[in-house]
Design a protein around this motif. Structure first.
Motif, PDB file in Angstrom:
ATOM      1  N   SER A   1       0.816  -1.203   0.000  1.00  0.00           N
ATOM      2  CA  SER A   1       0.000   0.000   0.000  1.00  0.00           C
ATOM      3  C   SER A   1       0.857   1.264   0.000  1.00  0.00           C
ATOM      4  O   SER A   1       0.480   2.278  -0.575  1.00  0.00           O
ATOM      5  CB  SER A   1      -0.966   0.007   1.185  1.00  0.00           C
ATOM      6  N   ILE A   2       2.008   1.210   0.630  1.00  0.00           N
ATOM      7  CA  ILE A   2       2.899   2.375   0.661  1.00  0.00           C
ATOM      8  C   ILE A   2       3.459   2.667  -0.731  1.00  0.00           C
ATOM      9  O   ILE A   2       3.558   3.814  -1.141  1.00  0.00           O
ATOM     10  CB  ILE A   2       4.056   2.158   1.662  1.00  0.00           C
ATOM     11  N   PHE A   3       3.812   1.643  -1.470  1.00  0.00           N
ATOM     12  CA  PHE A   3       4.464   1.814  -2.762  1.00  0.00           C
ATOM     13  C   PHE A   3       3.522   1.656  -3.950  1.00  0.00           C
ATOM     14  O   PHE A   3       3.960   1.732  -5.088  1.00  0.00           O
ATOM     15  CB  PHE A   3       5.625   0.827  -2.897  1.00  0.00           C
ATOM     16  N   SER A   4       2.245   1.485  -3.709  1.00  0.00           N
ATOM     17  CA  SER A   4       1.309   1.232  -4.794  1.00  0.00           C
ATOM     18  C   SER A   4       1.096   2.433  -5.707  1.00  0.00           C
ATOM     19  O   SER A   4       0.702   2.272  -6.851  1.00  0.00           O
ATOM     20  CB  SER A   4      -0.031   0.754  -4.244  1.00  0.00           C
ATOM     21  N   ASP A   5       1.350   3.638  -5.218  1.00  0.00           N
ATOM     22  CA  ASP A   5       1.103   4.821  -6.040  1.00  0.00           C
ATOM     23  C   ASP A   5       2.369   5.395  -6.668  1.00  0.00           C
ATOM     24  O   ASP A   5       2.361   6.518  -7.162  1.00  0.00           O
ATOM     25  CB  ASP A   5       0.385   5.900  -5.216  1.00  0.00           C
ATOM     26  N   LEU A   6       3.458   4.647  -6.676  1.00  0.00           N
ATOM     27  CA  LEU A   6       4.706   5.152  -7.253  1.00  0.00           C
ATOM     28  C   LEU A   6       4.608   5.258  -8.773  1.00  0.00           C
ATOM     29  O   LEU A   6       4.075   4.378  -9.439  1.00  0.00           O
ATOM     30  CB  LEU A   6       5.886   4.263  -6.877  1.00  0.00           C
ATOM     31  N   ILE A   7       5.120   6.356  -9.278  1.00  0.00           N
ATOM     32  CA  ILE A   7       5.131   6.621 -10.717  1.00  0.00           C
ATOM     33  C   ILE A   7       6.577   6.775 -11.157  1.00  0.00           C
ATOM     34  O   ILE A   7       7.332   7.544 -10.559  1.00  0.00           O
ATOM     35  CB  ILE A   7       4.366   7.920 -11.030  1.00  0.00           C
ATOM     36  N   GLU A   8       6.962   6.045 -12.183  1.00  0.00           N
ATOM     37  CA  GLU A   8       8.293   6.201 -12.760  1.00  0.00           C
ATOM     38  C   GLU A   8       8.251   7.353 -13.745  1.00  0.00           C
ATOM     39  O   GLU A   8       7.371   7.408 -14.602  1.00  0.00           O
ATOM     40  CB  GLU A   8       8.727   4.928 -13.481  1.00  0.00           C
ATOM     41  N   CYS A   9       9.188   8.280 -13.602  1.00  0.00           N
ATOM     42  CA  CYS A   9       9.225   9.399 -14.531  1.00  0.00           C
ATOM     43  C   CYS A   9      10.630   9.985 -14.584  1.00  0.00           C
ATOM     44  O   CYS A   9      11.503   9.615 -13.803  1.00  0.00           O
ATOM     45  CB  CYS A   9       8.211  10.466 -14.147  1.00  0.00           C
ATOM     46  N   GLU A  10      10.802  10.895 -15.522  1.00  0.00           N
ATOM     47  CA  GLU A  10      12.053  11.622 -15.664  1.00  0.00           C
ATOM     48  C   GLU A  10      11.735  13.102 -15.493  1.00  0.00           C
ATOM     49  O   GLU A  10      10.745  13.593 -16.029  1.00  0.00           O
ATOM     50  CB  GLU A  10      12.661  11.356 -17.037  1.00  0.00           C
ATOM     51  N   MET A  11      12.554  13.781 -14.718  1.00  0.00           N
ATOM     52  CA  MET A  11      12.357  15.204 -14.465  1.00  0.00           C
ATOM     53  C   MET A  11      13.634  15.961 -14.770  1.00  0.00           C
ATOM     54  O   MET A  11      14.734  15.421 -14.659  1.00  0.00           O
ATOM     55  CB  MET A  11      11.972  15.461 -13.006  1.00  0.00           C
ATOM     56  N   PHE A  12      13.446  17.216 -15.147  1.00  0.00           N
ATOM     57  CA  PHE A  12      14.575  18.121 -15.312  1.00  0.00           C
ATOM     58  C   PHE A  12      14.322  19.316 -14.407  1.00  0.00           C
ATOM     59  O   PHE A  12      13.331  20.037 -14.566  1.00  0.00           O
ATOM     60  CB  PHE A  12      14.745  18.562 -16.759  1.00  0.00           C
ATOM     61  N   ILE A  13      15.207  19.510 -13.433  1.00  0.00           N
ATOM     62  CA  ILE A  13      15.070  20.577 -12.445  1.00  0.00           C
ATOM     63  C   ILE A  13      16.146  21.631 -12.729  1.00  0.00           C
ATOM     64  O   ILE A  13      17.345  21.338 -12.607  1.00  0.00           O
ATOM     65  CB  ILE A  13      15.257  20.044 -11.000  1.00  0.00           C
ATOM     66  N   PRO A  14      15.755  22.850 -13.088  1.00  0.00           N
ATOM     67  CA  PRO A  14      16.754  23.912 -13.274  1.00  0.00           C
ATOM     68  C   PRO A  14      17.481  24.197 -11.956  1.00  0.00           C
ATOM     69  O   PRO A  14      16.906  24.019 -10.877  1.00  0.00           O
ATOM     70  CB  PRO A  14      15.915  25.118 -13.698  1.00  0.00           C
ATOM     71  N   TYR A  15      18.709  24.648 -12.049  1.00  0.00           N
ATOM     72  CA  TYR A  15      19.491  24.914 -10.838  1.00  0.00           C
ATOM     73  C   TYR A  15      18.801  25.915  -9.916  1.00  0.00           C
ATOM     74  O   TYR A  15      18.910  25.831  -8.703  1.00  0.00           O
ATOM     75  CB  TYR A  15      20.900  25.402 -11.194  1.00  0.00           C
ATOM     76  N   GLY A  16      18.053  26.847 -10.473  1.00  0.00           N
ATOM     77  CA  GLY A  16      17.341  27.824  -9.665  1.00  0.00           C
ATOM     78  C   GLY A  16      16.265  27.220  -8.782  1.00  0.00           C
ATOM     79  O   GLY A  16      15.853  27.809  -7.784  1.00  0.00           O
TER      80      GLY A  16
END
Length: 65
Positions: free
Chosen positions: A5-20
Motif C-alpha cells: 500500500s505504501i508503494f502502490s502509487d509510485l510513478i516512474e518518470c524523468e524530471m529536469f530541475i533547473p538549478y534555480g
C-alpha cells in the motif's frame, strides 16, 4: 501487505530541475527513489519513482513518464 500500500502509487518518470529550483531535489530525495541523477549545464536530470502527490506537485518538471 503494508509495503504494497505504501508503494502502490509510485510513478516512474524523468524530471529536469533547473538549478534555480534545486531545492526541489531535497524534497524529492526525502519522498522518492532517485534512480539516476545527472548534472547538466542548466540543471539536474532525474530518473525517479515518486508518489502521485509529488508527481502532481512537480508536474511542470516532468519530461517523460
Amino acid at each position: 501487505m503494508i509495503l504494497n500500500s505504501i508503494f502502490s502509487d509510485l510513478i516512474e518518470c524523468e524530471m529536469f530541475i533547473p538549478y534555480g529550483d534545486a531545492y526541489i531535489i531535497y524534497e524529492l530525495n526525502n519522498n522518492s527513489f532517485i534512480n539516476e541523477k545527472e548534472e547538466r549545464e542548466d540543471g539536474i536530470y532525474l530518473k525517479i519513482e515518486c508518489h502521485q502527490i509529488d508527481y502532481q506537485k512537480y508536474n511542470k518538471y516532468v519530461v517523460k513518464k
